[in-house]
Design a protein around this motif. Sequence first.
Motif, mmCIF file in Angstrom:
data_model
loop_
_atom_site.group_PDB
_atom_site.id
_atom_site.type_symbol
_atom_site.label_atom_id
_atom_site.label_comp_id
_atom_site.label_asym_id
_atom_site.label_seq_id
_atom_site.Cartn_x
_atom_site.Cartn_y
_atom_site.Cartn_z
ATOM 1 N N ARG A 1 6.684 7.595 -9.960
ATOM 2 C CA ARG A 1 6.340 7.396 -8.548
ATOM 3 C C ARG A 1 6.629 5.952 -8.160
ATOM 4 N N GLU A 2 7.423 5.804 -7.129
ATOM 5 C CA GLU A 2 7.863 4.481 -6.702
ATOM 6 C C GLU A 2 6.695 3.539 -6.441
ATOM 7 N N GLU A 3 5.682 4.021 -5.728
ATOM 8 C CA GLU A 3 4.580 3.141 -5.357
ATOM 9 C C GLU A 3 3.804 2.638 -6.571
ATOM 10 N N LEU A 4 3.742 3.459 -7.631
ATOM 11 C CA LEU A 4 3.054 3.018 -8.845
ATOM 12 C C LEU A 4 3.916 2.034 -9.627
ATOM 13 N N VAL A 5 5.236 2.186 -9.558
ATOM 14 C CA VAL A 5 6.124 1.200 -10.176
ATOM 15 C C VAL A 5 5.956 -0.146 -9.490
ATOM 16 N N VAL A 6 5.819 -0.116 -8.171
ATOM 17 C CA VAL A 6 5.693 -1.359 -7.406
ATOM 18 C C VAL A 6 4.429 -2.120 -7.793
ATOM 19 N N ILE A 7 3.305 -1.423 -7.880
ATOM 20 C CA ILE A 7 2.054 -2.150 -8.160
ATOM 21 C C ILE A 7 1.886 -2.495 -9.640
ATOM 22 N N THR A 8 2.492 -1.705 -10.536
ATOM 23 C CA THR A 8 2.362 -2.006 -11.962
ATOM 24 C C THR A 8 3.506 -2.878 -12.457
ATOM 25 N N ASN B 1 -2.670 0.148 -0.301
ATOM 26 C CA ASN B 1 -2.960 -0.079 1.116
ATOM 27 C C ASN B 1 -2.656 -1.519 1.511
ATOM 28 N N ARG B 2 -2.924 -2.416 0.603
ATOM 29 C CA ARG B 2 -2.732 -3.847 0.853
ATOM 30 C C ARG B 2 -1.273 -4.203 1.115
ATOM 31 N N ILE B 3 -0.356 -3.537 0.414
ATOM 32 C CA ILE B 3 1.063 -3.867 0.592
ATOM 33 C C ILE B 3 1.771 -2.875 1.500
ATOM 34 N N GLY B 4 1.004 -2.009 2.172
ATOM 35 C CA GLY B 4 1.564 -1.185 3.228
ATOM 36 C C GLY B 4 2.079 0.182 2.836
ATOM 37 N N PHE C 1 9.613 -6.668 -1.784
ATOM 38 C CA PHE C 1 8.624 -6.634 -0.704
ATOM 39 C C PHE C 1 7.221 -6.845 -1.264
ATOM 40 N N ALA C 2 6.926 -6.175 -2.381
ATOM 41 C CA ALA C 2 5.598 -6.286 -2.990
ATOM 42 C C ALA C 2 5.331 -7.698 -3.503
ATOM 43 N N LYS C 3 6.349 -8.315 -4.103
ATOM 44 C CA LYS C 3 6.173 -9.676 -4.620
ATOM 45 C C LYS C 3 5.903 -10.664 -3.488
ATOM 46 N N ILE C 4 6.673 -10.541 -2.420
ATOM 47 C CA ILE C 4 6.488 -11.440 -1.275
ATOM 48 C C ILE C 4 5.124 -11.212 -0.637
ATOM 49 N N SER C 5 4.763 -9.953 -0.461
ATOM 50 C CA SER C 5 3.478 -9.614 0.155
ATOM 51 C C SER C 5 2.311 -10.181 -0.648
ATOM 52 N N LYS C 6 2.380 -9.983 -1.961
ATOM 53 C CA LYS C 6 1.305 -10.456 -2.831
ATOM 54 C C LYS C 6 1.141 -11.969 -2.730
ATOM 55 N N LEU C 7 2.264 -12.689 -2.786
ATOM 56 C CA LEU C 7 2.207 -14.147 -2.714
ATOM 57 C C LEU C 7 1.673 -14.601 -1.362
ATOM 58 N N TYR C 8 2.177 -14.005 -0.293
ATOM 59 C CA TYR C 8 1.733 -14.398 1.050
ATOM 60 C C TYR C 8 0.239 -14.155 1.245
ATOM 61 N N GLU D 1 -2.053 -14.027 -1.025
ATOM 62 C CA GLU D 1 -2.805 -14.979 -1.850
ATOM 63 C C GLU D 1 -2.863 -16.351 -1.189
ATOM 64 N N LEU D 2 -1.722 -16.819 -0.695
ATOM 65 C CA LEU D 2 -1.657 -18.158 -0.097
ATOM 66 C C LEU D 2 -2.402 -18.228 1.237
ATOM 67 N N SER D 3 -2.423 -17.117 1.958
ATOM 68 C CA SER D 3 -3.054 -17.116 3.284
ATOM 69 C C SER D 3 -4.511 -16.647 3.240
ATOM 70 N N ASN D 4 -4.984 -16.272 2.038
ATOM 71 C CA ASN D 4 -6.361 -15.777 1.893
ATOM 72 C C ASN D 4 -6.647 -14.585 2.811
ATOM 73 N N ARG D 5 -5.667 -13.699 2.897
ATOM 74 C CA ARG D 5 -5.846 -12.503 3.717
ATOM 75 C C ARG D 5 -5.859 -11.277 2.815
ATOM 76 N N ASN D 6 -6.416 -10.185 3.356
ATOM 77 C CA ASN D 6 -6.564 -8.980 2.558
ATOM 78 C C ASN D 6 -5.504 -7.921 2.830
ATOM 79 N N LYS D 7 -4.836 -8.020 3.982
ATOM 80 C CA LYS D 7 -3.934 -6.948 4.366
ATOM 81 C C LYS D 7 -2.830 -7.479 5.266
ATOM 82 N N LEU D 8 -1.643 -6.886 5.141
ATOM 83 C CA LEU D 8 -0.529 -7.256 5.998
ATOM 84 C C LEU D 8 -0.671 -6.615 7.375
#
Length: 308
Positions: A12-19, A129-132, A189-196, A198-205
């Motif tokens: 499953r693509e979404e599980l590959v992305v998060i793992t 949900n966090r990465i959309g 997309f997941a890598k950029i989202s995660k970093l952003y 973390e740096l912005s102290n936000r929970n969701k895009l």
Amino acid sequence: MQKKVWKVAVVREELVVITGNYIKAILLNQLIYWSKRVKDSNLYFLEEKKRMQLERDSDDSPLSYGWIYKKAEELSEETMLNLNEKTIRTYLKELDDMGYIAQRRNPKYKWDRTIQYRVNLTKVIEDLNRIGYHIEEYIMLLPSGNFSNSNDNNSGAIPEITSETTSETISNTSSEKEDGPDLNKNLSFAKISKLYLELSNRNKLTVNDRTAIEAVLEQSYPINEILDLTKECFAGFKQKYSGDKIKSFQYVANYIFNNAKTEQEEFQNGRNSINYGKLENKGESIFNKVTERAGIDGGWTRNLECDF
């Protein structure tokens, strides 16, 4: 003579992305499958619902139900990974370290050394949900009101990985997200989202955040350059007033595009021989393309303004 049933393993693509790894994604998906079939599955999903409603981490919440008794060699055979027990246990340990599963010995029989596993479905849902990503398939018995998705309000069940799975199921799975971005783009997309986040102290895009990230990815810049420039953008940000901060990835995107334009101009002027990604013949077209995509006059500008 009884016919031999097929085994089916789904990536499953979404599980590959998060793992971050297809083997871990296959193992996590298989454990999710077994979570639906343990004797106390109803109590397990109820426990996950309570944990999600209380917004408590797995370390703070009791994990009483949903434990799966499964040997590493059995998981290897079921998923057709054909890996030795030690390698399977290594991947499972990594899933544990990431917080997607928990491990324990048999609490009743100390002599039983077979490790039991429990899926942290709450974290799987929250991270997707966090990465959309769509999360309806994973909500199961959990309250759908806690996790809304603007694209689809229907909830469903986790696809099964069973020996009885039909060719129709295989076809549906393989064609899933057929028209969507490829796996490499989603990983970026997941890598950029995660970093952003973390740096912005936000929970969701936000929708604008996703649009901005996609616009950057469309330019085919090297992912490491994007990540480095994102860090550089936050590190160099100067407040205009107390409490001022970067409120959208649009600000970061402008920073990246400005940097790309500067690199291109220097390259054309012969002052810099670095080929920054695929910058040839882009220059001003980058800004025009993003402005057109955003559909908002002044939403994307060369002059970096924080108040998006």
